[in-house]
Each structure stands twice: as C-alpha cells, then as structure tokens.
Design an enzyme around this catalytic site. Structure first.
Site, PDB file in Angstrom:
ATOM      1  N   TYR A  74     -12.789  19.062 -15.148  1.00  0.00           N
ATOM      2  CA  TYR A  74     -13.275  17.696 -15.361  1.00  0.00           C
ATOM      3  C   TYR A  74     -14.471  17.433 -14.436  1.00  0.00           C
ATOM      4  CZ  TYR A  74     -13.273  12.622 -15.342  1.00  0.00           C
ATOM      5  OH  TYR A  74     -13.651  11.305 -15.416  1.00  0.00           O
TER       6      TYR A  74
ATOM      7  N   LYS B 107      -5.496   8.266 -19.369  1.00  0.00           N
ATOM      8  CA  LYS B 107      -5.713   8.840 -20.697  1.00  0.00           C
ATOM      9  C   LYS B 107      -4.436   8.720 -21.543  1.00  0.00           C
ATOM     10  CE  LYS B 107      -9.654   9.797 -18.834  1.00  0.00           C
ATOM     11  NZ  LYS B 107      -9.913  11.084 -18.198  1.00  0.00           N
TER      12      LYS B 107
ATOM     13  N   ARG C 237       0.846  -1.213   0.000  1.00  0.00           N
ATOM     14  CA  ARG C 237       0.000   0.000   0.000  1.00  0.00           C
ATOM     15  C   ARG C 237       0.875   1.254   0.000  1.00  0.00           C
ATOM     16  NH1 ARG C 237      -1.782   1.741   4.619  1.00  0.00           N
ATOM     17  NH2 ARG C 237      -2.452  -0.261   5.417  1.00  0.00           N
TER      18      ARG C 237
ATOM     19  N   ASP D 138      -4.032  20.453 -13.681  1.00  0.00           N
ATOM     20  CA  ASP D 138      -4.348  19.153 -14.280  1.00  0.00           C
ATOM     21  C   ASP D 138      -3.892  19.212 -15.741  1.00  0.00           C
ATOM     22  OD1 ASP D 138      -5.561  17.020 -15.647  1.00  0.00           O
ATOM     23  OD2 ASP D 138      -7.354  17.043 -14.387  1.00  0.00           O
TER      24      ASP D 138
HETATM   25  C1  LIG Z   1     -10.312  11.441 -16.929  1.00  0.00           C
HETATM   26  C2  LIG Z   1      -9.855  12.696 -16.306  1.00  0.00           C
HETATM   27  C3  LIG Z   1      -9.687  12.788 -14.914  1.00  0.00           C
HETATM   28  C4  LIG Z   1     -10.011  11.631 -13.974  1.00  0.00           C
HETATM   29  O1  LIG Z   1      -9.188  10.542 -14.198  1.00  0.00           O
HETATM   30  P1  LIG Z   1      -9.600   9.023 -13.808  1.00  0.00           P
HETATM   31  O2  LIG Z   1      -8.343   8.277 -14.087  1.00  0.00           O
HETATM   32  O3  LIG Z   1     -10.750   8.647 -14.682  1.00  0.00           O
HETATM   33  O4  LIG Z   1      -9.988   9.039 -12.376  1.00  0.00           O
HETATM   34  C5  LIG Z   1      -9.224  13.979 -14.401  1.00  0.00           C
HETATM   35  N1  LIG Z   1      -8.955  15.032 -15.179  1.00  0.00           N
HETATM   36  C6  LIG Z   1      -9.121  14.989 -16.517  1.00  0.00           C
HETATM   37  C7  LIG Z   1      -8.809  16.199 -17.329  1.00  0.00           C
HETATM   38  C8  LIG Z   1      -9.572  13.826 -17.131  1.00  0.00           C
HETATM   39  O5  LIG Z   1      -9.743  13.791 -18.454  1.00  0.00           O
END
Ligand SMILES: *Cc1c(COP(=O)(O)O)cnc(C)c1O
Length: 376
Positions: free
Chosen positions: A91, A188, A38, A163
């Site tokens: 998001y 992504k 963990r 982000d």
């Molecule tokens: C998909 C996404 C997230 C969240 O990510 P997960 O891996 O699905 O939890 C956060 N910010 C952006 C810009 C995203 O496209």
C-alpha cells in the site's frame, strides 16, 4: 447497559472511581475496567474482540486508521540496525514508511520484486527481524505464497506481519498460514460503508501487548463513534464479501473477453500466474478488487471513467458501492509515470472495487462506457 441489545456508544473521556483501591487495581491492570479514553474504551473493546475472533487471534488492539496500525506495529517491532524485508507493491502509505520514515531511524529496509518469490526468499535468508507482506496486492492483484514465506522467515526467528485488508477475514486467515500478526485497514471492507476510518492488529498476545503499550502513549486511538460504525458494518461483512467476490469474478471473466481490454488482473482467473496459490490460501474467495488495463493511452482512461454511472471515482475501496480509480491519481499518485512503469503498473490501468450492486447492472454499465469511449 439498560438491557440494550446493541453495543452502546460510550462517549466518555474518563471513567470515575469513588473507591481508590478499585481505581488503583484497574489502573494496574489487576481488575477489569476503563480509566481514560486514550487507553481503552468499552465500545472500542467490543470492536477489538470481534476482530480478534474473526481472525482466530489471541489478542487484538485498534487504531484511528489503518496507517496508524501499520506504523505503530513496525515502529514497535523494529529497532535501529534491524532489518525488515517486504515487497515493492505494498500500500502506498506503507511504502512511504519503508522508503522514508524507517530508514530515518536506522532501520534497514529490503524491498523485493513482488512477483519474484526467489528474491524474497534469498532476502529472508540474509537475516531479518520482520517480514512484512500483503496479498493480494494493490493495484495489480499479485499473490504471495504466505505459508511458504512465513515458514521461511520463522525459521530465521523473524516476526511475520500480513496486511489482510484486501482479502478480509472472510477469504483468508494469515495467522493459520504462519503469520504472527495480521493487520487491517478497517476503513475498507470491515466497515464497508466508507463512513469511518479505523485500523486493527491481531495475533500473538505478547506482541499485541507491546504494540498496545506504544499506541496508548503515541495516541492514535480509535474513536468510539467510529468503533460503533465499524461494528455495525461488520454485521454484514460475510454477506457483502460473498457478493463482492462473486461480482469481481464475473466481471473479471467478462472483461477478459472484451476487445477494449488489454489485460485483466484478478487472482480468481485461471490465467493469473498465482491462481493455484490463491485457491489454496483464499478458501473463501478471491476478493472484491480487480484491475484492468485498457487499450490506448491515459486519455482513454480520462474519457472512460466519467462514463461509468454506478462507480464512484474515488480513492477508497471495499465499500458497498463500486469505486474506481486509476493508480495515476489514486494508490500511486506520488510516483511518476516511469516509476509506475517500473512497478509494472500500466498508465491505462483501472482499479475496480466491486460493490454489492447487481452484477448485471455493473456489466451493462462497463460495456456501455467501453462502447461510448471508442477505444482503439
Ligand atoms: C487503505 C489501506 C491502508 C491504510 O488504511 P487507512 O485506514 O487509510 O489508514 C493500508 N493497507 C491497505 C492494503 C489499504 O488498502
């Protein structure tokens, strides 16, 4: 391990020690090693190190998903009574933290109109603990001036978090533009094959240390199998993103000449309101995601999307295959049509995440689907 040229997947929950002095030294962080899965794991540590280098950061720590990275970061940095400033177009999951979970523990949240730079600046001037930004935004590809907003927030003593999921470290380096921390949904572009979930935050080592201290207790740990898939995906990150940048720009230019398309949203178009800012802060390219508004109503979108043969109709983005989704069923499904309209998201918007296919195939596919759906 055994001279493997590839990173081994270490699927072990614990790491054993015969020498109790050595065990104690590792447990106290006085010597290198792993104790319990963990907290840390060798495969996961390689993923963190690779992302740290890509973002030019002092340190990095990883999570089971992008949302785990975002929520553990915000809940580490913010205490009751403190204020976070952000924008409306974050998001969907992040927006839920701002609208529901942070206010519940007494954090003050100020969300500004994304396109209104002055509004964001005056919110910063009112005082804040965290400035949280995303650029380009989802789904209308708005661009925020990261350097300008970061320096304004730094002057107020705030911590700046960006982000960078949409841009990727190939196209944009928020830490060089003044951010303290950069976050990715590794699900992504970093992974790029839509087969593993993951998240990561990188930046100032003191901040990363405190975020890691929280994560190792709250437990949203990245699995070693997922770390392996993400590492394998990252080998081709720059090749994929270069192709996706160029596919997106070519398609955006093509669609903006198409009579069935009302408007194209893409920072690489000269008609984009912040094209100049994007050119400055995204030296690698403008990203693989564009969106476009079809003429007509939602019935047109329902008819058009199933006609696309190359694109998956799904909620993810950043994969090697093209993925399409309307905000009404994808990124902004929780909102009503009028709430989406208030955010400037038309009902006939289509988000198009370019894959690495041949761009001529993608354009032919779009053209024939637009033709067949006889848009007014
Ligand atoms: C998909 C996404 C997230 C969240 O990510 P997960 O891996 O699905 O939890 C956060 N910010 C952006 C810009 C995203 O496209």
């Amino acid at each position: 391990m055994q001279r493997a040229t590839q990173v081994p997947v270490v699927n072990s929950v614990s790491f054993g020690y015969d020498d109790l002095d050595e065990w104690k030294a590792v447990a106290l962080g006085r010597s290198q090693g792993h104790i319990y899965g963990r907290n840390t794991n060798p495969t996961v540590a390689v993923f963190e190190e690779k992302l740290r280098i890509l973002e030019g950061a002092e340190a990095a720590t990883s999570f089971s998903t992008g949302m785990a990275a975002i929520s553990d970061t915000l809940f580490t940095l913010l205490e009751p009574g403190q204020r976070v400033v952000s924008v409306n177009d974050t998001y969907g999951g992040t927006n839920r933290l701002f609208s529901e979970f942070l206010p519940r523990v007494g954090v003050k949240v100020t969300l500004c109109q994304t396109a209104d730079q002055e509004a964001i600046e005056s919110a910063i001037d009112e005082g804040l603990r965290v400035l949280y930004l995303e650029s380009p935004t989802n789904p209308t590809c708005k661009v925020l001036d990261l350097e300008r907003l970061s320096s304004r927030a730094r002057a107020r003593g705030a911590i700046v978090v960006v982000d960078n999921t949409f841009a990727t470290p190939i196209n944009q380096h928020p830490l060089e533009l003044g951010a303290h921390l950069v976050i990715h949904s590794a699900t992504k572009y970093l992974g790029g094959h839509a087969d593993a979930l993951g998240g990561v935050v990188a930046g100032d080592s003191g901040l990363i240390e405190s975020i890691f201290r929280r994560r190792e207790i709250t437990g949203a740990t990245l699995h070693p199998d997922a770390a392996y898939l993400l590492l394998r995906g990252m080998k081709t990150l720059s090749l994929r993103v270069e192709r996706q940048n160029s596919n997106a720009l070519t398609i955006a230019r093509h669609l903006s000449q198409h009579r069935a398309v009302e408007h194209v949203f893409y920072p690489g178009l000269e008609s984009h309101p912040n094209h100049d800012v994007a050119k400055r802060q995204m030296p690698g390219g403008f990203g693989g995601v564009l969106s476009f508004q079809l003429r007509g109503d939602f019935e047109v979108v329902k008819d058009f999307l199933p006609r696309l043969r190359y694109a998956h109709r799904a909620a993810n983005l950043g994969a090697v295959e093209t993925v399409v989704a309307p905000p009404a069923t994808g990124s902004h499904v929780e909102l009503t049509a009028s709430e989406r309209a208030a955010l400037g998201i038309p009902e006939t918007l289509v988000r198009y995440s370019c894959g690495i296919e041949d761009v001529n195939d993608l354009i032919a596919d779009l053209d024939s689907a637009l033709e067949a759906s006889r848009i007014p």
